[in-house]
Write a protein that holds these residues in place. Structure first.
Motif: not given
Length: 381
Positions: A251-263
């Motif tokens: 979940r930590a990796a997923l949330d980091a990926t969502l934030a990064y790929t959205a920006e």
């Protein structure tokens, strides 16, 4: 928990734990030395009452605790889990004297516990233990004699810095698992020594050497020849929670990926605009949610006293740890080179995520357990 959905109070508690891990525990973890027991971190876990909850809660709460801490600080999660793993056999099978002497210090984070099962030649095949416990009447004459432990343990978390070890040795009451007994062995026993191992993951892991270490009847955890059951009872509780640890990392990796790929901008838009990226993130999220549901289903089965706990626990650990590896690996890929820098969250998780697929029963062992349990229910003609 109804239909595998957390209640409002549980969700709030998990949120508080994630914040606590990031704000209070992570700074202590960062001050620690990789590969060494972090006693200030353990003391903080004790002061916050989190170690107490390991022993006072059921499997569901343990999973919530481990997942939430893993999301915010994997070192805190691991320190907590290793205390529980090492001391749970004392809680479950120890005498009143053993529990009164050792468990208050474990709960307070002052005493470090360790679970000493694996050996150089007996990792996945735990019933093949070779550490011998040879009867010796001179060890404790007043109690009718005792044993001397001779051999090695390897890949033991918290070794060689633990204050006591839950040790599984062959006393020979029967073949295989039937001849294994469990002992509580204080670290200062004569003949006991150890050395740290330099491992990929940053946890304290070491080897132990037993050179005629004396143990008596008062050191037994449970009955002679019943130690393998003590080990399996412990693992049946902690395997689903290993899955929760893995889910927390995913979940930590997923949330980091969502934030990064959205920006992150690329090719005239953000990475999230690319279908290949969006579909991969969707797959990561789906697998993480499936693993989380299976973990909490196994925890619920344990708390209900269901008869299929070994199968459910094995399924939960298998799917969750394999899923976490998948999610973290793809998170690194989507971040690119930035995720390979020392100190980056994903660089840290990439090192952390590999070991859970091996310890407390490798993925191959979990598949064997699952198949064995499935076929046990098949009636053949």
């Amino acid at each position: 928990m109804t239909g595998f959905a957390l209640g409002v109070d549980q969700e709030e508690w998990c949120g508080q734990l994630r914040a606590l891990a990031a704000e209070r525990l992570r700074p202590l973890a960062e001050k620690g030395e990789p590969g060494r027991v972090n006693r200030p971190l353990l003391a903080a876990l004790g002061e916050l009452g989190l170690l107490e909850r390991v022993f006072a809660s059921g499997a569901l709460e343990l999973c919530l605790l481990r997942e939430s801490l893993a999301y915010g600080c994997t070192e805190a999660e691991t320190a907590l889990a290793l205390q529980g793993l090492g001391a749970y056999p004392v809680l479950r099978a120890g005498s009143e004297e053993q529990r009164e002497r050792w468990l208050p210090g474990v709960r307070a984070g002052r005493v470090v516990a360790a679970f000493a099962l694996s050996e150089p030649g007996a990792g996945s095949d735990a019933a093949a233990l070779a550490l011998s416990a040879t009867a010796d009447p001179a060890v404790d004459p007043a109690a009718g004699g005792g044993w001397r432990l001779s051999g090695e343990k390897c890949w033991i978390s918290n070794a060689p810095e633990a204050d006591f070890y839950t040790v599984f040795a062959r006393t020979g009451e029967g073949p295989g698992a039937k001849g294994v007994s469990a002992f509580l062995v204080p670290a200062d026993r004569p003949g006991l020594s150890g050395a740290p191992l330099d491992m990929l993951s940053p946890h304290p892991i070491g080897s132990l050497t037993f050179d005629g270490v004396p143990v008596g009847p008062r050191d037994l955890l449970g009955e002679p020849g019943r130690g393998f059951r003590v080990a399996m009872d412990t693992l049946n509780l902690f395997r689903p929670s290993v899955g929760a640890f893995a889910v927390g990392m995913a979940r930590a990796a997923l949330d980091a990926t969502l934030a990064y790929t959205a920006e992150r901008t690329a090719f005239g838009g953000t990475l999230s605009d690319l279908q290949a990226v969006a579909h991969r993130v969707a797959e990561m999220a789906t697998r993480t949610e499936a693993a989380r549901l299976l973990v909490y289903a196994a925890a619920g089965a344990y708390d209900r006293g269901a008869g299929d706990v070994p199968r459910r626990a094995a399924m939960a650990k298998l799917l969750a740890t394999e899923t976490a590896q998948y999610v973290v690996d793809h998170a690194v890929q989507l971040h690119g080179a930035v995720a390979l820098q020392r100190g980056h969250l994903l660089e840290h998780l990439y090192r952390e995520v590999r070991a859970p697929r091996i310890y407390e029963g490798a993925s191959e062992v979990q598949r064997t357990i699952i198949a064995k349990e499935l076929y046990a229910g098949v009636v053949t003609r």
